[in-house]
Design an enzyme around this catalytic site. Structure first.
Site, PDB file in Angstrom:
ATOM      1  N   SER A 119       0.312  -0.857   0.073  1.00  0.00           N
ATOM      2  CA  SER A 119       0.144   0.358   0.100  1.00  0.00           C
ATOM      3  C   SER A 119       0.667   1.588   0.331  1.00  0.00           C
ATOM      4  O   SER A 119       0.633   2.430   0.312  1.00  0.00           O
ATOM      5  CB  SER A 119      -0.779   0.108   1.197  1.00  0.00           C
ATOM      6  OG  SER A 119      -0.452  -0.143   2.617  1.00  0.00           O
ATOM      7  N   HIS A 140      -3.029  -2.946  -5.039  1.00  0.00           N
ATOM      8  CA  HIS A 140      -3.331  -2.809  -3.541  1.00  0.00           C
ATOM      9  C   HIS A 140      -4.926  -2.846  -3.711  1.00  0.00           C
ATOM     10  O   HIS A 140      -5.438  -2.214  -4.278  1.00  0.00           O
ATOM     11  CB  HIS A 140      -2.788  -1.337  -3.817  1.00  0.00           C
ATOM     12  CG  HIS A 140      -2.920  -1.121  -2.449  1.00  0.00           C
ATOM     13  ND1 HIS A 140      -3.990   0.671  -1.792  1.00  0.00           N
ATOM     14  CD2 HIS A 140      -3.600  -1.850  -0.946  1.00  0.00           C
ATOM     15  CE1 HIS A 140      -3.725   0.389  -0.890  1.00  0.00           C
ATOM     16  NE2 HIS A 140      -3.106  -1.278   0.222  1.00  0.00           N
ATOM     17  N   GLU A 152      -6.807  -0.295  -5.888  1.00  0.00           N
ATOM     18  CA  GLU A 152      -5.878   0.193  -7.530  1.00  0.00           C
ATOM     19  C   GLU A 152      -4.776  -0.553  -8.038  1.00  0.00           C
ATOM     20  O   GLU A 152      -3.840  -1.093  -7.475  1.00  0.00           O
ATOM     21  CB  GLU A 152      -5.145   1.778  -5.871  1.00  0.00           C
ATOM     22  CG  GLU A 152      -5.573   1.936  -5.363  1.00  0.00           C
ATOM     23  CD  GLU A 152      -4.631   3.551  -4.442  1.00  0.00           C
ATOM     24  OE1 GLU A 152      -4.679   4.182  -4.790  1.00  0.00           O
ATOM     25  OE2 GLU A 152      -4.444   2.525  -3.425  1.00  0.00           O
ATOM     26  N   ASN A 191      -4.096   6.649  -0.543  1.00  0.00           N
ATOM     27  CA  ASN A 191      -2.798   6.785   0.298  1.00  0.00           C
ATOM     28  C   ASN A 191      -2.940   8.334   0.787  1.00  0.00           C
ATOM     29  O   ASN A 191      -2.999   8.658   1.810  1.00  0.00           O
ATOM     30  CB  ASN A 191      -2.367   6.034   1.062  1.00  0.00           C
ATOM     31  CG  ASN A 191      -3.109   4.752   2.346  1.00  0.00           C
ATOM     32  OD1 ASN A 191      -4.044   4.395   2.216  1.00  0.00           O
ATOM     33  ND2 ASN A 191      -1.979   2.947   2.010  1.00  0.00           N
TER      34      ASN A 191
END
Ligand code: COA
Length: 658
Positions: A119, A140, A152, A191
């Site tokens: 991540s 991800h 992702e 993130n």
């Protein structure tokens, strides 16, 4: 495409990925270093599949089939044999990952794609230890993979188009939405935005500008995020968020971790898993912290979200992700009620840039607005209010002779449009108002109507056009008065909330129009009054009737008999207007207020309006009886069923107006 999938690492993410792949018909090899870990993983998968059976999402045969598709091994060579897609899900440690990828590269089929479920780590660095960087890619998944709809896909600068296409297609077969992160940037898309948001919340608390509860209340109840940001941090793990934030900070300063987070991390206050985080938890137990909704207005959302919007702008300007995908990512990956760019368009890009500039001057260059945002402001792409921002907003405008209607569902704006006459009321304008109200009353897309004056802020409306009073016969004057009264009545009995947005003068008939509205929100330069006495007249649009009810007889008589104008602050003090705001923030604040009204159940709103109006002058007993029967009648509506079940199930309401 792929018959067999290999998952390396059987921890939280690995076993979830294996489960979702097996559920969707793939033969899966799950590999880890010990049989105990693998057995534990299979147990968890079985538990999760049984839950699905309980919920009727899977039948017994499906459960057996899924489990049969799953093989486990501690041998890497056995795991990758004949597998064209290998997904690594070992702990987030770059050296460890490089080691595994170097091994995989040597033993996997030369055509196999090597995916990593990292991540935060750089895909390019992992790819560099292999002889096939074109086949290395980030995949991800979000936790838990079985439930979270987003994946992702992260392409490094050496990942081939073909690899990207194959993995996108694979993710689709899992029933997941894939978004493509076109560059291997720290934090990827989700993130990066989340860290900018959470760290800003922590910076605000660290600087003493707001409390943890105030931020959580605003983000949960006003922004309608599924949890407050500190509540979320405790849930996800302060250690996890700290490390992810640090990883971004170390690589490109896309975020700066706040000292508050650092302190909690260093003290081992990780959140629910350690019993103490921003809230306290009885050991190991997750109990939702109590966040009072009345604190939601203590801090502006723009202050909390501006750096996250800036991070989003950075992603767009660097062509890391497409705007629709970015918004999809925060909705599906973070459960935001809408995309962050959509939110930014509503708040106003100019407003966000201003917030960033103020923070920049106080706290440094991290807050410098991204050039994309500055360009948007320079080209008047300010968001919803200028109909262009990150997105285009269809301006459904209707231009009549003396008023304009702007449809912005669920809102409709009526703009009085005789600026050269300070919006003095003509019979034409009254006719147009009347017929537009008629139309809007049955328009199902419109839930709230707003009436405003000229955009120059000089005048809401200065009352009936005095030039038409010259030589006016009493009978004609009666007609004018009756016509104005009819329109004000129409506002008062309108089946949806009506808000008067008062900037500049609201005098005479203009003021009376505003008295017919349910809410009056004024700018601090507004002036309100009934100056008819100065013409030797009295108000004729209901002013003598409605004003005393709102502010009391004595004060009403003062306004009517002296004809003096009230400043908005004074109007606020005596309860004549609901709110006073800066002129430049008037539309924005009114829009927020109206949006809240638009989310309320329409039939209950109409009923409340009716009961209050119809019982205002009568006896208490009659009023109470009418209230009770109206209350009871609402139990026939679907909205009441929705409201009650949403409350009991602790979910958001969606009122349809039936
Ligand atoms: N009807 C027709 N025209 C009006 C008007 C009204 N109610 N109120 C203002 N206007 C016109 C003025 O005649 C003037 O027109 P002009 O430019 O052709 O001369 C223009 O609007 C600007 O008004 P002005 O008085 O020059 O501006 P100001 O800023 O000094 O004062 C007001 C503004 C609104 C305070 C002042 O015009 C006023 O008191 N108007 C009367 C309001 C009234 O009595 N309303 C009740 C009617 S029943």
């Amino acid at each position: 495409m792929f018959d067999k999938i290999t998952v390396i690492g059987a921890g939280t993410m690995g076993h979830g990925i294996a489960e979702i792949a097996a559920l969707n018909g793939y033969d899966v090899f799950l590999c880890d270093i010990s049989n105990e870990i693998l057995q534990e993983a299979v147990k968890k998968i079985e538990w999760s599949l049984r839950k699905m059976v309980e919920k009727g999402k899977l039948d017994g045969a499906g459960l057996t089939l899924t489990l049969n598709r799953l093989k486990t091994t501690t041998s890497l060579a056995e795991a990758v044999k004949d597998s064209k897609l290998i997904i690594e899900a070992i702990p987030e440690n770059l050296e460890l990952k490089k080691e595994i990828f170097s091994k995989l590269d040597k033993i996997a089929h030369p055509e196999s794609i090597l995916g990593t479920n990292t991540s935060s780590l750089p895909i390019s660095e992992i790819a560099a230890v292999t002889s096939r960087p074109d086949k290395v890619i980030g995949i991800h998944f979000f936790n838990p993979p079985v439930l979270m709809p987003l994946v992702e896909i992260v392409s490094s600068d050496r990942t081939s188009r073909q690899t990207v296409e194959s993995v996108l297609a694979f993710v689709k077969t899992l029933g997941k939405h894939a978004i493509l992160c076109k560059k291997d940037v720290p934090g990827f898309v989700v993130n990066r935005v989340l860290e900018a948001l959470i760290q800003e919340a922590a910076w605000i608390v660290y600087r003493g500008e707001a409390s943890i509860l105030e931020i959580d209340s605003a983000t949960k109840y006003k922004a309608k995020l599924p949890m407050g940001l500190f509540e979320l941090s405790d849930y996800v793990g302060i250690d996890v968020l700290y490390s992810a934030g640090k990883a971004i900070q170390d690589r490109d300063k896309g975020v700066i971790v706040s000292p508050l987070f650092e302190e909690y991390y260093k003290n081992g206050w990780y959140g629910k898993k350690s019993g103490k985080g921003f809230y306290n938890y009885a050991e190991g137990l997750w109990e939702k912290p109590k966040i009072p909704s009345e604190l939601a207005d203590k801090v502006r959302l723009e202050e909390i979200f501006a750096p996250a919007v800036n991070a989003a702008a950075w992603l767009l300007r660097n062509d890391v992700v497409d705007k629709e995908e970015l918004d999809k990512a925060v909705v599906l990956g973070l459960n935001f009620p809408e995309g962050i760019l959509q939110m930014a368009d509503k708040w106003g890009i100019d407003v966000l840039v201003q917030v960033l500039k103020t923070k920049q001057s106080k706290y440094g260059e991290y807050y410098a607005p991204n050039p994309l945002l500055e360009e948007m402001v320079a080209s008047n792409r300010l968001g919803v209010k200028t109909r262009r921002g990150f997105y285009e907003y269809a301006c459904d405008c209707k231009i009549l002779e003396e008023i304009r209607i702007i449809l912005e569902p669920p809102l409709a704006w009526i703009v009085l449009n005789r600026p050269e006459k300070l919006n003095a009321l003509s019979l034409k304008m009254l006719d147009e108002l009347s017929s537009v109200l008629e139309e809007l009353s049955t328009d199902r897309d419109v839930r709230v109507v707003l009436i405003k004056g000229s955009p120059d802020g000089k005048s809401f409306c200065v009352g009936v056009d005095i030039s038409t009073f010259v030589n006016l016969k009493p009978l004609d004057a009666l007609r004018v008065s009756k016509r104005l009264q009819e329109v004000v009545n129409k506002l008062e009995t309108f089946p949806k909330p009506v808000v008067a947005v008062i900037d500049g003068y609201a005098l005479g008939g203009g003021f009376e129009l505003a008295l017919g509205c349910d809410f009056r929100i004024a700018s601090n330069r507004a002036e309100l009054g009934l100056p008819e006495i100065r013409l030797g007249l009295i108000p004729g649009g209901g002013g003598t009737q409605r004003l005393p009810k709102i502010i009391g007889e004595a004060k009403a008589k003062e306004l009517i008999m002296l004809g003096e104008r009230l400043k908005s602050e004074e109007a606020l003090r005596i309860g004549l207007v609901n709110y006073v705001v800066q002129p430049e923030r008037l539309d924005e604040e009114v829009r927020k207020f109206a949006q809240k009204l638009a989310e309320a159940p329409p039939i209950a709103i109409m009923t409340a309006k009716n009961v209050i109006r119809l019982t205002r002058h009568g006896f208490l007993e009659e009023g109470l009886a009418f209230e009770a029967s109206s209350f009871a009648s609402l139990f026939m509506t679907k909205d009441a069923v929705e409201g009650i079940s949403a409350f009991l199930n602790k979910r958001k309401t969606n009122f349809i107006g039936e």
